[in-house]
Design a protein around this motif. Structure first.
Motif, short mmCIF file in Angstrom:
data_model
loop_
_atom_site.label_atom_id
_atom_site.label_comp_id
_atom_site.label_asym_id
_atom_site.label_seq_id
_atom_site.Cartn_x
_atom_site.Cartn_y
_atom_site.Cartn_z
N PRO A 137 -0.53 8.86 -5.78
CA PRO A 137 -0.96 10.21 -5.38
C PRO A 137 0.17 11.06 -4.81
N LEU A 138 1.15 10.43 -4.15
CA LEU A 138 2.24 11.20 -3.57
C LEU A 138 3.52 11.04 -4.38
N GLY A 139 3.37 10.62 -5.63
CA GLY A 139 4.54 10.37 -6.46
C GLY A 139 5.40 11.60 -6.67
N PHE A 140 4.73 12.80 -6.66
CA PHE A 140 5.47 14.04 -6.94
C PHE A 140 6.52 14.32 -5.88
N LEU A 141 6.42 13.68 -4.70
CA LEU A 141 7.39 13.93 -3.64
C LEU A 141 8.71 13.21 -3.90
N GLY A 142 8.70 12.28 -4.85
CA GLY A 142 9.93 11.59 -5.19
C GLY A 142 10.48 10.74 -4.06
N LEU A 143 9.57 10.10 -3.31
CA LEU A 143 10.03 9.33 -2.15
C LEU A 143 10.28 7.86 -2.49
N ASP A 144 9.88 7.49 -3.72
CA ASP A 144 10.00 6.07 -4.07
C ASP A 144 11.44 5.60 -3.93
N GLY A 145 11.60 4.49 -3.26
CA GLY A 145 12.93 3.95 -3.11
C GLY A 145 13.79 4.66 -2.08
N ALA A 187 0.84 -1.20 0.00
CA ALA A 187 0.00 0.00 0.00
C ALA A 187 0.87 1.25 0.00
N VAL A 188 1.90 1.27 0.83
CA VAL A 188 2.76 2.45 0.89
C VAL A 188 3.51 2.62 -0.43
N ARG A 189 3.94 1.50 -0.98
CA ARG A 189 4.67 1.57 -2.24
C ARG A 189 3.78 2.16 -3.34
N GLU A 190 2.53 1.71 -3.35
CA GLU A 190 1.59 2.22 -4.35
C GLU A 190 1.36 3.72 -4.16
N LEU A 191 1.33 4.16 -2.89
CA LEU A 191 1.07 5.56 -2.57
C LEU A 191 2.17 6.48 -3.08
N ILE A 192 3.42 6.06 -2.91
CA ILE A 192 4.52 6.98 -3.23
C ILE A 192 5.19 6.65 -4.56
N SER A 193 4.69 5.63 -5.26
CA SER A 193 5.30 5.31 -6.54
C SER A 193 5.08 6.49 -7.49
N THR A 194 5.89 6.55 -8.51
CA THR A 194 5.86 7.72 -9.39
C THR A 194 4.46 7.98 -9.94
#
Lengths: 549, 336
Positions: free
Chosen positions: A128-136, A118-125
């Motif tokens: 919804p939060l992809g713009f924060l660039g937190l993936d990985g 779920a968290v991965r889906e949230l922050i993936s590019t």
């Protein structure tokens, strides 16, 4: 009372203590010990040098440091979010309070693999939060850990807060203390034991988190727990894995002892009086704000996951749910729905096992003793059964494989192996729920029953059972949910032909392909829904002011 | 000066405090006396700002306190069970209010020592509350409240949790301490002896309403109705012919239609056959004896036996009634 009756009761208690101890010895001490043996006695002779060598590797240092700092930061954030939320949800009165409480409790029992996904889906590019660039980034892991653990803080602190007498605070206010001063000088000192114990449990959970870190950390970030998994399952470097397990175990024992000291307050008796919740006022606005934020932070990943499970190539679809009937192109040997059925069956077994063990342990450790040794024995037993909290589930699972593989204990093909392992993982939770309730029963109640002619069993039924049946049902729910989501130990010992749902999800995830990924998400949603349903039932059973971890 | 006008507090629609008017002048001690559940503790909590009013106003020196939160009112509240902070020592409990105001450590310490001396607890500074007896805890609670230099001290049954002997001694101490420090105080209690020992003025509360108010001795000597009389320790309320017969026995004039309340201390029973009655019951008490005597035209009366006299039921007795122990209730609808 005749001497025979006294002896009989002692025997019954000894038996009650012996059963869980024996089970624990065979299925916990033995496997974990075998694991350590591989590390410390690599060629039959005692050779701690190997451990030292492992600890000097730069990678080990990085792993240890990563574990410590992520756990510390995640614990701090969870406490900062959880304490105001505990206040709002347990001291204020508003519409939908029960629903919000239950919603905030759900993440804790969500399977770790689902949380990670779920968290991965949230922050993936594309999320919804992809713009924060937190993936990985490690922030992803922090989000996962906080998401998972904020419920522990809310529940533990909330229950303590709920039972806090209102009047000392009123006395302070009447002496001129502002609301903040009342909190600082009266409320906080009274809550400190609960906050310390919540923080320590959260730290333990973070430091031994497996599924979340494995799914979110990828190959770049590894905690002690995932490193143990990597070393045993992929690299087959048993001495190194054993060395890390040992470090972890020592750290956990030290932490438990330190926390025990911190929790010991000069005067442990608590005046319990469940205060009627008050109507929210303006000065509660900051706490309410934090609660709303927490609720959003908890709801967002789950909602993202649910939405994503219905979307493929920019269109709404049920394809991923239809794929649950299949076996992921032969990846799983069985269909995903079969895995769910297997999970449910195993969870039933794990539940009755951990309940019977937990009940026996709880009765033994809350029994009034007059002798010093008796009290010491009780403390030791109490701590002993808390060990699964801190021992890596991976260590336990791998230990099962290497310790229970030869007669008379060749259990590798036994269908009971997985439930037993899961029952042990759930045991601390069950014990923690039951012990405060049993310990809270005034012994004079039993004495009163006895003086009115009730035998020991009758007194047990009249006094103990009347109080404990709700917490018992509640802990059954918890054990069931924990078992449904258990991944660390299960991933080792489950037979490939009969995977549980979390194991199936992880297998789907670790193979590329949009359908595999989507099916994993659909399966996660189903698993989350089942666990959430169980927890909602539990929440309805909760007794105010009792039952905390 | 504290002024309450039409103060009303409700719980789920029930009026726990019903349109109460009261005032306490500076330096006075007012006791609100009432049976348990009459709403007096709620009234006190409302004055402290701990219960919202649905109607009426509470004012201090003419200033309405409606928007003032508890900690800004300057009214210290002393709870029935003290509510000491168990995690703080006696000295830190007593010095709590001054530390809030940021006084220096030395100043706090000096004042704490003074207050502990005032309440008779020198040398208790470093004890923890749980190691104290009930009486000591209440003394600490009192010292802690006084340390806040309250404009008004609110006392919620301050002595009720104590045993009878201690209660008597502490009541005297409390009276002395309040007078010496010139503290204005509002006390609620169900114990008439406590109220009598501590307060200048008395307000009797029943079912959320104030039924009588006045100087302590005045309320004591002239209860407004039968229920109040019984609550104030009168043993019986007589009406009609019985009332007239009793007044006649005491040698007092008989107003028409009046009821009479009688204290058992006013009925003195001794051996003899004068204007008398027949002994019904006799019991020794720690400070004398208690006799129930049947008097012609009056009925059974409880009284005090003559020293050294030990009658058996059926004995003839002489009965003397002291009119100072009687209260004539003009209200003809007085109840028993």
């Amino acid at each position: 009372m005749t001497p025979t009756a006294g002896t009989g009761r002692k025997l019954a208690f000894a038996l009650l203590a012996a059963v869980p101890v024996a089970v624990f010895a065979v299925f916990f001490v033995l496997p974990v010990g075998a694991m350590l043996e591989r590390g410390l006695w690599p060629e039959g002779g005692f050779d701690p040098g190997a451990v030292g060598e492992v600890l000097q590797r730069p990678r080990t240092g990085r792993v240890l440091w990563f574990t410590v700092w992520t756990s510390t930061v995640a614990t701090t954030i969870a406490v900062l979010l959880g304490v105001p939320a505990a206040y709002v949800l347990h001291r204020l009165r508003f519409r939908g309070r029960g629903l919000v409480r239950a919603a905030l409790l759900v993440p804790f029992v969500l399977p770790t693999v689902v949380v990670g996904l779920a968290v991965r889906e949230l922050i993936s590019t594309s999320g919804p939060l992809g713009f924060l660039g937190l993936d990985g980034s490690p922030v992803a892991i922090l989000i996962g850990l906080v998401f998972f653990n904020v419920a522990v803080v809310i529940r533990t602190v909330g229950v303590a807060w709920e039972g806090l007498d209102r009047r000392p605070g009123e006395a302070a206010a009447a002496l001129g203390a502002s609301p903040w001063q009342v909190f600082r000088t009266v409320t906080f000192p009274a809550l400190r034991p609960a906050i310390v114990s919540a923080a320590s449990v959260v730290f333990l959970f973070c430091a031994t988190a497996f599924g979340v870190v494995l799914v979110l950390g990828g190959v770049r970030y590894s905690s002690v727990e995932t490193e143990i998994y990597l070393l045993t399952a992929d690299l087959l470097d048993l001495p190194a894995a054993a060395a890390l397990s040992l470090v972890q175990m020592v750290a956990v024992v030290v932490l438990l002892v330190v926390v025990g000291r911190l929790r010991a307050v000069p005067d442990p008796t608590v005046r319990r009086s469940v205060a009627a919740p008050a109507r929210p006022q303006w000065r509660d606005a900051p706490a309410i704000g934090v609660t709303v934020l927490t609720l959003l932070a908890v709801a967002l990943p789950v909602l993202t996951l649910v939405v994503a499970s219905f979307r493929s190539d920019g269109a709404w679809t049920l394809d991923f749910y239809r794929a649950l009937e299949g076996s992921g192109d032969g990846l799983l040997q069985v269909s995903v729905t079969d895995a769910l059925v297997a999970s449910l069956r195993i969870a039933v077994d794990a539940t009755w096992m951990s309940l019977s063990l937990g009940l026996a342990v709880a009765f033994v450790v809350t029994r009034r003793t007059r002798t010093r040794t008796g009290r010491r024995m009780r403390t030791v037993l109490d701590g002993f059964f808390m060990l699964p909290l801190g021992v890596s589930a991976v260590t336990l699972g791998f230990g099962f494989l290497i310790a229970l593989d030869e007669p008379p204990l060749d259990l590798r093909s036994s269908p009971l192996l997985v439930p037993i392992a899961q029952a042990l993982v759930a045991l601390p939770l069950v014990v923690r729920t039951l012990v405060p309730v049993l310990a809270g029963i005034d012994d004079r109640q039993r004495q009163a029953a006895a003086s009115l002619g009730a035998g020991p069993l009758r007194a047990l039924r009249t006094v103990d059972l009347a109080v404990i049946w709700r917490p018992l049902l509640a802990s059954a729910g918890f054990a069931f949910a924990v078992s449904l989501g258990e991944f660390g130990a299960t991933s080792f010992i489950v037979r490939p032909a009969e995977p549980t749902l979390p194991v199936a999800i992880y297998r789907l995830l670790s193979h590329p392909g949009a359908l595999n990924y989507g099916t994993a998400m659909a399966a996660s949603v189903v698993l989350a829904a089942v666990t959430a349903a169980v927890i909602l039932v539990v929440e309805r059973l909760r007794v105010p002011g009792t039952g905390a971890w | 000066m504290l002024e309450l006008k039409g103060v009303t507090v409700t719980f789920d629609g029930t009026r726990a405090v019903d349109a109460v008017d009261l005032s306490v002048k500076d330096g006075d001690v007012l006791a609100v006396l009432g049976p348990s559940g009459c709403g007096k503790s709620t009234l006190l909590r409302a004055v402290a700002g701990l219960e919202p009013l649905v109607d009426g106003s509470i004012a201090w020196e003419g200033q309405d306190l409606a928007g003032t939160p508890t900690h800004r009112r300057g009214f210290a509240l002393m709870f029935q069970d003290g509510q000491l902070f168990d995690h703080l020592t006696v000295a830190r409990n007593v010095g709590y209010a001054q530390r809030l105001r940021g006084l220096s450590r030395a100043a706090v310490r000096a004042e704490v020592d003074d207050l502990l001396t005032l309440v008779g607890l020198e040398g208790y500074a470093d004890r923890l509350p749980r190691t104290l007896s009930g009486g000591e805890r209440q003394r600490v609670a009192l010292a802690r409240s006084l340390a806040a230099r309250p404009r008004l001290l609110l006392l919620d049954e301050p002595l009720s949790a104590l045993d009878a002997g201690l209660r008597g001694r502490l009541a005297t101490d409390l009276r002395r301490i309040l007078t010496e420090s010139g503290t204005t105080a509002l006390m609620v209690t169900h114990d008439q002896a406590e109220a009598f020992a501590v307060a200048d003025r008395l307000a009797v509360m029943r079912a959320g309403k104030i039924v009588q108010e006045g100087a302590t001795t005045q309320v004591w000597g002239a209860p407004v109705d039968g229920d109040t009389a019984l609550f104030l320790g009168y043993s019986r309320v007589l009406e009609g012919a019985a009332a007239a017969a009793l007044l006649d026995l005491a040698g007092a004039p008989v107003p028409p239609g009046a009821a009479v309340a009688v204290r058992s201390s006013a009925v003195q029973v001794g051996p003899g056959d004068g204007r008398g009655g027949v002994v019904r019951d006799f019991q020794l008490t720690p400070d004398g004896s208690r006799v129930v005597v049947a008097v012609d035209g009056v009925g059974d009366l409880a009284g005090v036996g003559a020293p050294g006299w030990a009658p058996v039921p059926g004995d003839v007795a002489a009965v003397r009634v002291d009119r100072r122990g009687l209260a004539v209730i003009p209200d003809a609808q007085a109840h028993r």
